[in-house]
Write a protein that holds these residues in place. Structure first.
Motif, PDB file in Angstrom:
ATOM      1  N   ILE A 253      54.443  54.004  46.653  1.00  0.00           N
ATOM      2  CA  ILE A 253      55.890  53.893  46.847  1.00  0.00           C
ATOM      3  C   ILE A 253      56.297  52.429  46.818  1.00  0.00           C
ATOM      4  CG2 ILE A 253      57.831  54.432  48.371  1.00  0.00           C
ATOM      5  CD1 ILE A 253      56.070  56.726  49.504  1.00  0.00           C
ATOM      6  N   GLY A 254      55.452  51.566  47.396  1.00  0.00           N
ATOM      7  CA  GLY A 254      55.713  50.134  47.326  1.00  0.00           C
ATOM      8  C   GLY A 254      55.725  49.615  45.900  1.00  0.00           C
ATOM      9  N   ASN A 255      54.806  50.121  45.083  1.00  0.00           N
ATOM     10  CA  ASN A 255      54.778  49.719  43.671  1.00  0.00           C
ATOM     11  C   ASN A 255      56.059  50.159  42.963  1.00  0.00           C
ATOM     12  OD1 ASN A 255      52.224  48.601  43.962  1.00  0.00           O
ATOM     13  ND2 ASN A 255      51.161  50.451  43.280  1.00  0.00           N
ATOM     14  N   LEU A 256      56.543  51.357  43.307  1.00  0.00           N
ATOM     15  CA  LEU A 256      57.793  51.842  42.723  1.00  0.00           C
ATOM     16  C   LEU A 256      58.959  50.962  43.154  1.00  0.00           C
ATOM     17  CD1 LEU A 256      60.521  53.767  43.015  1.00  0.00           C
ATOM     18  CD2 LEU A 256      59.092  54.063  41.000  1.00  0.00           C
ATOM     19  N   LEU A 257      58.955  50.563  44.414  1.00  0.00           N
ATOM     20  CA  LEU A 257      60.005  49.676  44.930  1.00  0.00           C
ATOM     21  C   LEU A 257      60.041  48.378  44.121  1.00  0.00           C
ATOM     22  CD1 LEU A 257      60.982  49.036  48.574  1.00  0.00           C
ATOM     23  CD2 LEU A 257      60.289  47.065  47.216  1.00  0.00           C
TER      24      LEU A 257
ATOM     25  N   ALA B  70      69.413  46.211  56.671  1.00  0.00           N
ATOM     26  CA  ALA B  70      68.732  47.428  57.113  1.00  0.00           C
ATOM     27  C   ALA B  70      69.490  48.607  56.516  1.00  0.00           C
ATOM     28  CB  ALA B  70      68.734  47.515  58.636  1.00  0.00           C
ATOM     29  N   ILE B  71      68.753  49.548  55.878  1.00  0.00           N
ATOM     30  CA  ILE B  71      69.429  50.631  55.156  1.00  0.00           C
ATOM     31  C   ILE B  71      69.149  52.015  55.734  1.00  0.00           C
ATOM     32  CG2 ILE B  71      69.571  49.345  52.995  1.00  0.00           C
ATOM     33  CD1 ILE B  71      67.139  50.975  51.994  1.00  0.00           C
ATOM     34  N   GLY B  72      68.378  52.086  56.835  1.00  0.00           N
ATOM     35  CA  GLY B  72      68.118  53.394  57.426  1.00  0.00           C
ATOM     36  C   GLY B  72      67.487  54.348  56.433  1.00  0.00           C
ATOM     37  N   SER B  73      67.918  55.579  56.461  1.00  0.00           N
ATOM     38  CA  SER B  73      67.279  56.627  55.659  1.00  0.00           C
ATOM     39  C   SER B  73      67.577  56.548  54.169  1.00  0.00           C
ATOM     40  CB  SER B  73      67.684  58.008  56.185  1.00  0.00           C
ATOM     41  OG  SER B  73      66.998  58.300  57.386  1.00  0.00           O
ATOM     42  N   VAL B  74      68.397  55.620  53.751  1.00  0.00           N
ATOM     43  CA  VAL B  74      68.568  55.412  52.307  1.00  0.00           C
ATOM     44  C   VAL B  74      67.226  55.044  51.669  1.00  0.00           C
ATOM     45  CG1 VAL B  74      69.646  53.910  50.566  1.00  0.00           C
ATOM     46  CG2 VAL B  74      71.030  54.904  52.396  1.00  0.00           C
ATOM     47  N   PHE B  75      66.288  54.507  52.467  1.00  0.00           N
ATOM     48  CA  PHE B  75      64.971  54.165  51.928  1.00  0.00           C
ATOM     49  C   PHE B  75      64.261  55.398  51.358  1.00  0.00           C
ATOM     50  CE2 PHE B  75      62.885  56.015  55.597  1.00  0.00           C
ATOM     51  CZ  PHE B  75      61.554  56.204  55.208  1.00  0.00           C
ATOM     52  N   LYS B  76      64.664  56.594  51.793  1.00  0.00           N
ATOM     53  CA  LYS B  76      64.016  57.814  51.315  1.00  0.00           C
ATOM     54  C   LYS B  76      64.231  58.034  49.819  1.00  0.00           C
ATOM     55  CE  LYS B  76      64.329  59.729  55.960  1.00  0.00           C
ATOM     56  NZ  LYS B  76      65.098  60.542  56.906  1.00  0.00           N
ATOM     57  N   LEU B  77      65.217  57.349  49.248  1.00  0.00           N
ATOM     58  CA  LEU B  77      65.402  57.425  47.798  1.00  0.00           C
ATOM     59  C   LEU B  77      64.210  56.821  47.057  1.00  0.00           C
ATOM     60  CD1 LEU B  77      69.186  56.498  47.442  1.00  0.00           C
ATOM     61  CD2 LEU B  77      68.142  58.768  47.236  1.00  0.00           C
ATOM     62  N   TYR B  78      63.548  55.825  47.659  1.00  0.00           N
ATOM     63  CA  TYR B  78      62.339  55.269  47.037  1.00  0.00           C
ATOM     64  C   TYR B  78      61.221  56.317  47.019  1.00  0.00           C
ATOM     65  CZ  TYR B  78      64.298  50.553  46.981  1.00  0.00           C
ATOM     66  OH  TYR B  78      65.078  49.447  46.714  1.00  0.00           O
ATOM     67  N   ILE B  79      61.138  57.122  48.076  1.00  0.00           N
ATOM     68  CA  ILE B  79      60.134  58.192  48.109  1.00  0.00           C
ATOM     69  C   ILE B  79      60.437  59.207  47.020  1.00  0.00           C
ATOM     70  CG2 ILE B  79      59.055  59.966  49.532  1.00  0.00           C
ATOM     71  CD1 ILE B  79      59.955  58.410  52.011  1.00  0.00           C
ATOM     72  N   LEU B  80      61.708  59.607  46.903  1.00  0.00           N
ATOM     73  CA  LEU B  80      62.097  60.566  45.876  1.00  0.00           C
ATOM     74  C   LEU B  80      61.786  60.025  44.487  1.00  0.00           C
ATOM     75  CD1 LEU B  80      63.518  63.260  45.145  1.00  0.00           C
ATOM     76  CD2 LEU B  80      65.668  61.952  45.051  1.00  0.00           C
ATOM     77  N   ALA B  81      62.053  58.744  44.270  1.00  0.00           N
ATOM     78  CA  ALA B  81      61.800  58.148  42.961  1.00  0.00           C
ATOM     79  C   ALA B  81      60.316  58.159  42.619  1.00  0.00           C
ATOM     80  CB  ALA B  81      62.349  56.723  42.926  1.00  0.00           C
ATOM     81  N   GLU B  82      59.460  57.835  43.593  1.00  0.00           N
ATOM     82  CA  GLU B  82      58.015  57.856  43.331  1.00  0.00           C
ATOM     83  C   GLU B  82      57.532  59.289  43.118  1.00  0.00           C
ATOM     84  OE1 GLU B  82      53.918  57.348  42.959  1.00  0.00           O
ATOM     85  OE2 GLU B  82      55.648  56.116  42.420  1.00  0.00           O
TER      86      GLU B  82
END
Length: 399
Positions: A219-223, A140-152
Protein backbone atom coordinates in the motif's frame (compact mmCIF):
# COMPACT_ATOMS: atom_id res chain seq x y z
CA UNK A 1 -47.36 15.51 6.71
CA UNK A 2 -44.24 15.71 8.85
CA UNK A 3 -42.46 17.63 6.09
CA UNK A 4 -45.20 20.26 6.11
CA UNK A 5 -44.98 20.46 9.89
CA UNK A 6 -41.19 20.75 9.65
CA UNK A 7 -41.58 23.96 7.68
CA UNK A 8 -43.85 25.32 10.41
CA UNK A 9 -41.31 24.32 13.07
CA UNK A 10 -38.52 26.06 11.13
CA UNK A 11 -40.73 29.14 10.87
CA UNK A 12 -41.06 29.27 14.67
CA UNK A 13 -44.39 27.58 15.43
CA UNK A 14 -42.88 26.41 18.76
CA UNK A 15 -44.72 23.09 18.55
CA UNK A 16 -41.61 21.02 19.21
CA UNK A 17 -43.26 18.89 21.91
CA UNK A 18 -45.87 17.64 19.43
CA UNK A 19 -43.42 17.29 16.55
CA UNK A 20 -40.42 15.55 18.14
CA UNK A 21 -40.29 12.27 20.05
CA UNK A 22 -39.32 12.42 23.70
CA UNK A 23 -36.00 10.74 22.85
CA UNK A 24 -35.13 13.63 20.52
CA UNK A 25 -36.07 16.25 23.10
CA UNK A 26 -34.01 14.46 25.73
CA UNK A 27 -30.97 14.55 23.46
CA UNK A 28 -31.57 18.10 22.21
CA UNK A 29 -33.66 20.19 24.61
CA UNK A 30 -36.15 22.61 23.06
CA UNK A 31 -34.11 25.65 24.11
CA UNK A 32 -31.02 24.26 22.39
CA UNK A 33 -33.03 23.39 19.29
CA UNK A 34 -34.41 26.92 19.05
CA UNK A 35 -30.89 28.29 19.31
CA UNK A 36 -29.97 26.10 16.33
CA UNK A 37 -32.95 27.48 14.41
CA UNK A 38 -31.78 30.99 15.20
CA UNK A 39 -28.35 30.15 13.77
CA UNK A 40 -29.96 28.83 10.57
CA UNK A 41 -31.95 32.05 10.30
CA UNK A 42 -28.83 34.11 10.85
CA UNK A 43 -27.06 32.35 8.01
CA UNK A 44 -29.86 31.88 5.51
CA UNK A 45 -32.78 34.14 6.45
CA UNK A 46 -36.29 32.80 7.07
CA UNK A 47 -37.66 29.46 5.89
CA UNK A 48 -40.28 30.12 3.19
CA UNK A 49 -41.21 26.77 1.62
CA UNK A 50 -40.41 23.16 0.79
CA UNK A 51 -38.65 22.62 -2.55
CA UNK A 52 -38.53 18.82 -2.64
CA UNK A 53 -38.88 15.63 -0.61
CA UNK A 54 -36.62 12.67 -1.45
CA UNK A 55 -37.71 9.59 0.46
CA UNK A 56 -35.15 6.95 1.38
CA UNK A 57 -37.89 4.79 2.92
CA UNK A 58 -41.34 5.30 4.41
CA UNK A 59 -39.68 6.58 7.56
CA UNK A 60 -36.71 8.72 6.47
CA UNK A 61 -35.63 11.00 3.69
CA UNK A 62 -34.19 14.37 2.73
CA UNK A 63 -36.24 17.57 2.57
CA UNK A 64 -34.94 20.56 0.65
CA UNK A 65 -36.22 23.69 2.39
CA UNK A 66 -36.31 27.07 0.64
CA UNK A 67 -34.80 29.80 2.79
CA UNK A 68 -34.49 33.45 1.80
CA UNK A 69 -30.79 33.04 0.99
CA UNK A 70 -30.35 29.33 0.28
CA UNK A 71 -31.84 25.89 -0.26
CA UNK A 72 -31.10 23.89 2.90
CA UNK A 73 -31.06 20.07 2.82
CA UNK A 74 -32.37 18.40 5.98
CA UNK A 75 -32.42 14.66 6.67
CA UNK A 76 -35.46 13.64 8.74
CA UNK A 77 -36.29 10.31 10.39
CA UNK A 78 -39.67 9.51 11.92
CA UNK A 79 -40.70 6.82 14.37
CA UNK A 80 -42.22 3.70 12.83
CA UNK A 81 -45.10 3.72 15.34
CA UNK A 82 -48.08 6.08 15.51
CA UNK A 83 -48.29 9.00 15.94
CA UNK A 84 -44.96 8.94 14.01
CA UNK A 85 -43.01 11.64 15.85
CA UNK A 86 -39.68 12.82 14.45
CA UNK A 87 -36.73 11.02 16.04
CA UNK A 88 -33.91 12.44 13.93
CA UNK A 89 -33.20 15.73 12.17
CA UNK A 90 -29.90 16.76 10.60
CA UNK A 91 -28.92 19.64 8.32
CA UNK A 92 -26.74 18.01 5.66
CA UNK A 93 -25.98 20.89 3.31
CA UNK A 94 -26.99 24.23 1.86
CA UNK A 95 -26.97 25.69 -1.64
CA UNK A 96 -26.55 29.43 -1.18
CA UNK A 97 -28.10 31.71 -3.79
CA UNK A 98 -25.54 33.68 -5.82
CA UNK A 99 -22.83 31.55 -4.22
CA UNK A 100 -19.34 31.40 -5.74
CA UNK A 101 -16.02 29.67 -5.14
CA UNK A 102 -14.34 32.89 -4.01
CA UNK A 103 -16.83 33.33 -1.14
CA UNK A 104 -16.54 29.67 -0.16
CA UNK A 105 -12.73 29.95 -0.13
CA UNK A 106 -12.92 33.02 2.12
CA UNK A 107 -15.22 31.20 4.53
CA UNK A 108 -12.85 28.25 4.62
CA UNK A 109 -9.94 30.58 5.38
CA UNK A 110 -11.83 31.88 8.43
CA UNK A 111 -12.12 28.42 10.02
CA UNK A 112 -10.09 28.02 13.25
CA UNK A 113 -7.01 25.85 12.82
CA UNK A 114 -5.79 25.07 9.29
CA UNK A 115 -7.78 24.12 6.20
CA UNK A 116 -7.24 23.53 2.54
CA UNK A 117 -8.75 22.12 -0.63
CA UNK A 118 -8.16 21.56 -4.30
CA UNK A 119 -10.59 21.30 -7.18
CA UNK A 120 -9.09 19.74 -10.31
CA UNK A 121 -10.49 18.81 -13.69
CA UNK A 122 -9.69 15.23 -14.72
CA UNK A 123 -9.14 14.34 -18.37
CA UNK A 124 -7.73 10.90 -19.07
CA UNK A 125 -4.40 10.70 -17.26
CA UNK A 126 -4.08 14.43 -16.68
CA UNK A 127 -5.24 16.69 -13.87
CA UNK A 128 -5.73 20.45 -14.22
CA UNK A 129 -6.14 22.43 -10.96
CA UNK A 130 -9.13 24.77 -11.08
CA UNK A 131 -9.24 26.31 -7.60
CA UNK A 132 -7.32 25.67 -4.40
CA UNK A 133 -6.18 26.81 -0.99
CA UNK A 134 -3.21 25.25 0.82
CA UNK A 135 -3.35 22.51 -1.81
CA UNK A 136 0.20 21.32 -1.10
CA UNK A 137 0.03 21.42 2.68
CA UNK A 138 0.00 18.11 4.54
CA UNK A 139 -3.17 17.49 6.56
CA UNK A 140 -4.39 14.69 8.77
CA UNK A 141 -7.04 13.06 6.55
CA UNK A 142 -8.64 10.45 8.82
CA UNK A 143 -10.38 7.63 7.00
CA UNK A 144 -9.81 9.16 3.58
CA UNK A 145 -6.55 7.16 3.77
CA UNK A 146 -8.68 4.06 3.08
CA UNK A 147 -8.79 5.13 -0.56
CA UNK A 148 -5.11 4.09 -0.77
CA UNK A 149 -6.13 0.62 0.42
CA UNK A 150 -8.89 0.46 -2.19
CA UNK A 151 -6.46 1.57 -4.89
CA UNK A 152 -3.92 -1.13 -4.00
CA UNK A 153 -6.67 -3.75 -3.87
CA UNK A 154 -7.82 -2.67 -7.31
CA UNK A 155 -4.25 -2.82 -8.62
CA UNK A 156 -3.74 -6.35 -7.28
CA UNK A 157 -7.02 -7.54 -8.82
CA UNK A 158 -6.19 -5.94 -12.18
CA UNK A 159 -2.79 -7.70 -12.05
CA UNK A 160 -4.47 -11.07 -11.51
CA UNK A 161 -3.07 -11.51 -8.00
CA UNK A 162 -6.51 -11.60 -6.38
CA UNK A 163 -10.21 -11.74 -7.21
CA UNK A 164 -13.08 -9.78 -5.70
CA UNK A 165 -14.66 -13.06 -4.60
CA UNK A 166 -11.62 -14.27 -2.63
CA UNK A 167 -12.60 -15.28 0.93
CA UNK A 168 -10.72 -13.71 3.85
CA UNK A 169 -11.45 -14.62 7.51
CA UNK A 170 -12.24 -11.94 10.05
CA UNK A 171 -8.96 -11.91 11.97
CA UNK A 172 -8.35 -8.23 12.77
CA UNK A 173 -10.82 -6.22 14.81
CA UNK A 174 -10.64 -2.53 15.56
CA UNK A 175 -12.84 0.12 17.15
CA UNK A 176 -15.87 1.64 15.41
CA UNK A 177 -16.77 3.09 13.02
CA UNK A 178 -18.10 -0.05 11.41
CA UNK A 179 -19.87 -3.28 12.31
CA UNK A 180 -17.31 -6.06 11.90
CA UNK A 181 -15.89 -5.55 15.40
CA UNK A 182 -19.10 -7.24 16.64
CA UNK A 183 -19.00 -10.20 14.26
CA UNK A 184 -17.75 -13.66 15.26
CA UNK A 185 -14.03 -14.25 14.87
CA UNK A 186 -12.98 -15.77 11.53
CA UNK A 187 -16.29 -14.97 9.84
CA UNK A 188 -15.72 -15.50 6.10
CA UNK A 189 -15.73 -12.28 4.07
CA UNK A 190 -15.02 -11.61 0.41
CA UNK A 191 -12.59 -8.92 -0.66
CA UNK A 192 -15.58 -7.22 -2.27
CA UNK A 193 -17.50 -7.18 1.03
CA UNK A 194 -14.48 -5.86 2.94
CA UNK A 195 -13.88 -3.06 0.44
CA UNK A 196 -17.55 -2.16 0.40
CA UNK A 197 -17.76 -1.92 4.20
CA UNK A 198 -14.47 -0.01 4.39
CA UNK A 199 -15.60 2.69 1.96
CA UNK A 200 -19.37 2.91 2.44
CA UNK A 201 -19.50 2.91 6.26
CA UNK A 202 -15.77 3.40 6.94
CA UNK A 203 -15.46 0.07 8.73
CA UNK A 204 -12.13 0.15 10.57
CA UNK A 205 -11.92 -3.61 11.03
CA UNK A 206 -12.40 -4.12 7.29
CA UNK A 207 -9.59 -1.66 6.64
CA UNK A 208 -7.23 -3.44 9.03
CA UNK A 209 -8.00 -6.86 7.51
CA UNK A 210 -7.20 -5.49 4.06
CA UNK A 211 -3.97 -3.87 5.25
CA UNK A 212 -2.89 -7.24 6.66
CA UNK A 213 -3.96 -9.08 3.49
CA UNK A 214 -2.41 -6.66 0.98
CA UNK A 215 0.66 -5.76 3.05
CA UNK A 216 1.34 -2.28 4.36
CA UNK A 217 4.51 -2.12 2.24
CA UNK A 218 2.52 -2.68 -0.96
CA UNK A 219 0.00 0.00 0.00
CA UNK A 220 2.94 2.29 0.71
CA UNK A 221 4.32 1.58 -2.75
CA UNK A 222 0.93 2.48 -4.22
CA UNK A 223 0.92 5.71 -2.22
CA UNK A 224 4.28 6.62 -3.74
CA UNK A 225 3.14 5.54 -7.21
CA UNK A 226 0.21 7.96 -7.15
CA UNK A 227 2.56 10.89 -6.48
CA UNK A 228 2.21 11.59 -2.76
CA UNK A 229 4.44 14.60 -2.08
CA UNK A 230 5.67 13.52 1.38
CA UNK A 231 5.44 9.72 1.80
CA UNK A 232 7.63 9.70 4.90
CA UNK A 233 4.97 11.71 6.72
CA UNK A 234 2.45 8.86 6.58
CA UNK A 235 4.53 5.69 6.10
CA UNK A 236 4.66 3.05 7.38
CA UNK A 237 0.91 2.98 6.91
CA UNK A 238 -0.67 2.50 10.33
CA UNK A 239 -3.66 0.23 10.80
CA UNK A 240 -6.57 1.95 12.50
CA UNK A 241 -5.98 -0.06 15.68
CA UNK A 242 -2.28 0.83 15.76
CA UNK A 243 -3.14 4.51 15.36
CA UNK A 244 -5.68 4.34 18.17
CA UNK A 245 -3.29 2.46 20.45
CA UNK A 246 -0.39 4.85 19.87
CA UNK A 247 -2.63 7.74 20.97
CA UNK A 248 -3.34 6.13 24.36
CA UNK A 249 -1.76 7.74 27.40
CA UNK A 250 -0.43 4.40 28.67
CA UNK A 251 1.53 4.09 25.44
CA UNK A 252 3.25 7.44 25.73
CA UNK A 253 6.70 5.83 25.63
CA UNK A 254 5.85 3.93 22.43
CA UNK A 255 4.40 7.06 20.88
CA UNK A 256 7.50 9.10 21.62
CA UNK A 257 9.74 6.34 20.30
CA UNK A 258 7.62 6.05 17.16
CA UNK A 259 7.60 9.78 16.45
CA UNK A 260 11.38 10.00 16.83
CA UNK A 261 12.20 7.06 14.53
CA UNK A 262 12.83 6.51 10.84
CA UNK A 263 10.28 4.71 8.65
CA UNK A 264 12.23 1.45 8.92
CA UNK A 265 12.52 1.78 12.70
CA UNK A 266 8.82 2.60 12.98
CA UNK A 267 7.88 -0.53 11.04
CA UNK A 268 10.10 -2.61 13.34
CA UNK A 269 8.52 -1.03 16.43
CA UNK A 270 5.01 -1.88 15.17
CA UNK A 271 6.03 -5.50 14.60
CA UNK A 272 7.81 -5.77 17.95
CA UNK A 273 5.08 -4.16 20.07
CA UNK A 274 1.98 -5.93 18.74
CA UNK A 275 0.94 -6.97 22.24
CA UNK A 276 0.83 -3.36 23.44
CA UNK A 277 -0.96 -2.15 20.32
CA UNK A 278 -3.96 -4.49 20.55
CA UNK A 279 -7.60 -3.97 21.41
CA UNK A 280 -7.06 -4.41 25.14
CA UNK A 281 -4.86 -1.31 25.18
CA UNK A 282 -7.44 1.01 23.63
CA UNK A 283 -10.37 2.88 25.15
CA UNK A 284 -12.76 4.57 22.76
CA UNK A 285 -13.71 7.04 25.48
CA UNK A 286 -10.22 8.51 25.27
CA UNK A 287 -10.66 9.25 21.56
CA UNK A 288 -14.21 10.53 21.35
CA UNK A 289 -14.11 14.16 22.45
CA UNK A 290 -10.86 16.10 21.98
CA UNK A 291 -8.05 15.97 19.40
CA UNK A 292 -5.27 13.56 20.36
CA UNK A 293 -1.87 13.85 18.67
CA UNK A 294 -3.40 14.50 15.25
CA UNK A 295 -0.23 16.33 14.19
CA UNK A 296 2.04 13.31 14.82
CA UNK A 297 0.02 10.06 14.77
CA UNK A 298 -2.28 9.94 11.76
CA UNK A 299 -2.48 9.48 8.01
CA UNK A 300 -1.40 12.55 6.09
CA UNK A 301 -1.82 13.91 2.59
CA UNK A 302 -2.11 17.26 0.87
CA UNK A 303 -5.31 18.00 -1.07
CA UNK A 304 -3.20 17.79 -4.24
CA UNK A 305 -1.97 14.33 -3.14
CA UNK A 306 -5.53 13.11 -2.59
CA UNK A 307 -6.57 14.40 -6.00
CA UNK A 308 -3.69 12.50 -7.61
CA UNK A 309 -5.04 9.39 -5.91
CA UNK A 310 -8.54 10.20 -7.20
CA UNK A 311 -7.06 10.58 -10.69
CA UNK A 312 -5.54 7.10 -10.34
CA UNK A 313 -8.85 5.62 -9.17
CA UNK A 314 -10.77 7.40 -11.93
CA UNK A 315 -8.58 5.72 -14.54
CA UNK A 316 -9.46 2.25 -13.27
CA UNK A 317 -11.23 0.08 -15.82
CA UNK A 318 -12.85 -1.95 -13.05
CA UNK A 319 -16.50 -0.89 -12.60
CA UNK A 320 -16.52 -2.49 -9.13
CA UNK A 321 -14.30 0.27 -7.79
CA UNK A 322 -16.54 3.01 -9.16
CA UNK A 323 -19.63 1.26 -7.80
CA UNK A 324 -18.14 0.90 -4.31
CA UNK A 325 -17.14 4.57 -4.22
CA UNK A 326 -20.68 5.62 -5.18
CA UNK A 327 -22.58 3.66 -2.50
CA UNK A 328 -22.47 6.48 0.06
CA UNK A 329 -22.72 9.89 -1.66
CA UNK A 330 -21.88 11.66 1.66
CA UNK A 331 -23.60 14.89 0.60
CA UNK A 332 -27.38 15.30 0.67
CA UNK A 333 -29.36 13.23 -1.87
CA UNK A 334 -30.73 16.36 -3.52
CA UNK A 335 -27.23 17.69 -4.14
CA UNK A 336 -25.92 14.29 -5.23
CA UNK A 337 -28.60 14.09 -7.94
CA UNK A 338 -27.00 17.09 -9.67
CA UNK A 339 -24.21 14.74 -10.81
CA UNK A 340 -24.13 12.01 -13.44
CA UNK A 341 -21.71 10.15 -11.16
CA UNK A 342 -20.49 10.92 -7.65
CA UNK A 343 -18.12 8.73 -5.67
CA UNK A 344 -16.24 9.62 -2.55
CA UNK A 345 -14.96 9.05 0.95
CA UNK A 346 -14.93 11.06 4.12
CA UNK A 347 -12.87 10.80 7.28
CA UNK A 348 -13.12 12.36 10.71
CA UNK A 349 -12.05 12.26 14.32
CA UNK A 350 -11.92 15.05 16.90
CA UNK A 351 -9.91 17.85 15.30
CA UNK A 352 -9.97 16.25 11.83
CA UNK A 353 -12.42 16.32 8.94
CA UNK A 354 -11.61 15.41 5.35
CA UNK A 355 -13.49 14.65 2.13
CA UNK A 356 -12.57 13.36 -1.31
CA UNK A 357 -14.86 13.12 -4.35
CA UNK A 358 -14.79 12.04 -7.97
CA UNK A 359 -17.64 13.94 -9.61
CA UNK A 360 -18.80 13.63 -13.21
CA UNK A 361 -21.09 16.46 -14.27
CA UNK A 362 -24.08 16.18 -16.58
CA UNK A 363 -21.94 18.07 -19.12
CA UNK A 364 -19.43 15.19 -19.10
CA UNK A 365 -16.67 17.08 -17.27
CA UNK A 366 -15.05 15.14 -14.41
CA UNK A 367 -13.61 16.71 -11.27
CA UNK A 368 -11.55 15.63 -8.30
CA UNK A 369 -12.50 17.58 -5.18
CA UNK A 370 -10.67 17.11 -1.89
CA UNK A 371 -10.40 19.15 1.27
CA UNK A 372 -9.32 18.91 4.90
CA UNK A 373 -9.68 20.91 8.10
CA UNK A 374 -7.46 20.27 11.12
CA UNK A 375 -7.45 21.83 14.56
CA UNK A 376 -5.05 20.28 17.08
CA UNK A 377 -6.58 22.12 20.03
CA UNK A 378 -10.36 21.75 19.60
CA UNK A 379 -12.92 19.64 17.74
CA UNK A 380 -13.94 20.86 14.30
CA UNK A 381 -17.50 21.36 13.08
CA UNK A 382 -17.94 18.44 10.67
CA UNK A 383 -21.29 19.62 9.31
CA UNK A 384 -20.00 23.13 8.66
CA UNK A 385 -17.09 21.77 6.62
CA UNK A 386 -19.33 19.35 4.75
CA UNK A 387 -21.60 22.28 3.92
CA UNK A 388 -18.65 24.19 2.45
CA UNK A 389 -17.56 21.21 0.36
CA UNK A 390 -21.16 20.59 -0.76
CA UNK A 391 -21.39 24.19 -1.89
CA UNK A 392 -18.18 23.73 -3.90
CA UNK A 393 -19.67 20.69 -5.59
CA UNK A 394 -22.89 22.55 -6.32
CA UNK A 395 -20.91 25.32 -7.99
CA UNK A 396 -19.13 22.82 -10.21
CA UNK A 397 -22.33 20.93 -11.05
CA UNK A 398 -23.90 24.13 -12.30
CA UNK A 399 -21.05 25.09 -14.62
Amino acid sequence: MRSTELLEILQGSQREEQFFAQSFRDAIPVTQFRNLLAELNRQYGQAVGVKSITATSDYDGTIEVLYEKAVVSIKMVIDRDAPYPVIGLLVTGASVYNDNLADITREMADLPGVSGFQIAELTGATMRPVEDRNANRQFAIGSVFKLYILAELGRSIAAGERKWGDIIPLTHKSLPSGILQKWPDRSPLTLHSLATLMISISDNSAADILIAELGRENIGNLLRLTGHSDPARTLPLLSTLEAFALKMEDNRDLRQAYIGSSETEQAALLARQKARLGLNSVSIANLATNPRHIDRIEWYAAPADVNKLLLYLNQSQDPTIRNILAINPIISPGDALRWRYLGGKGGSEPGVISFAFIAKAQSGMTYAVSGSWNNATAPVDNQKFLSLVSRMLNQLAGQ
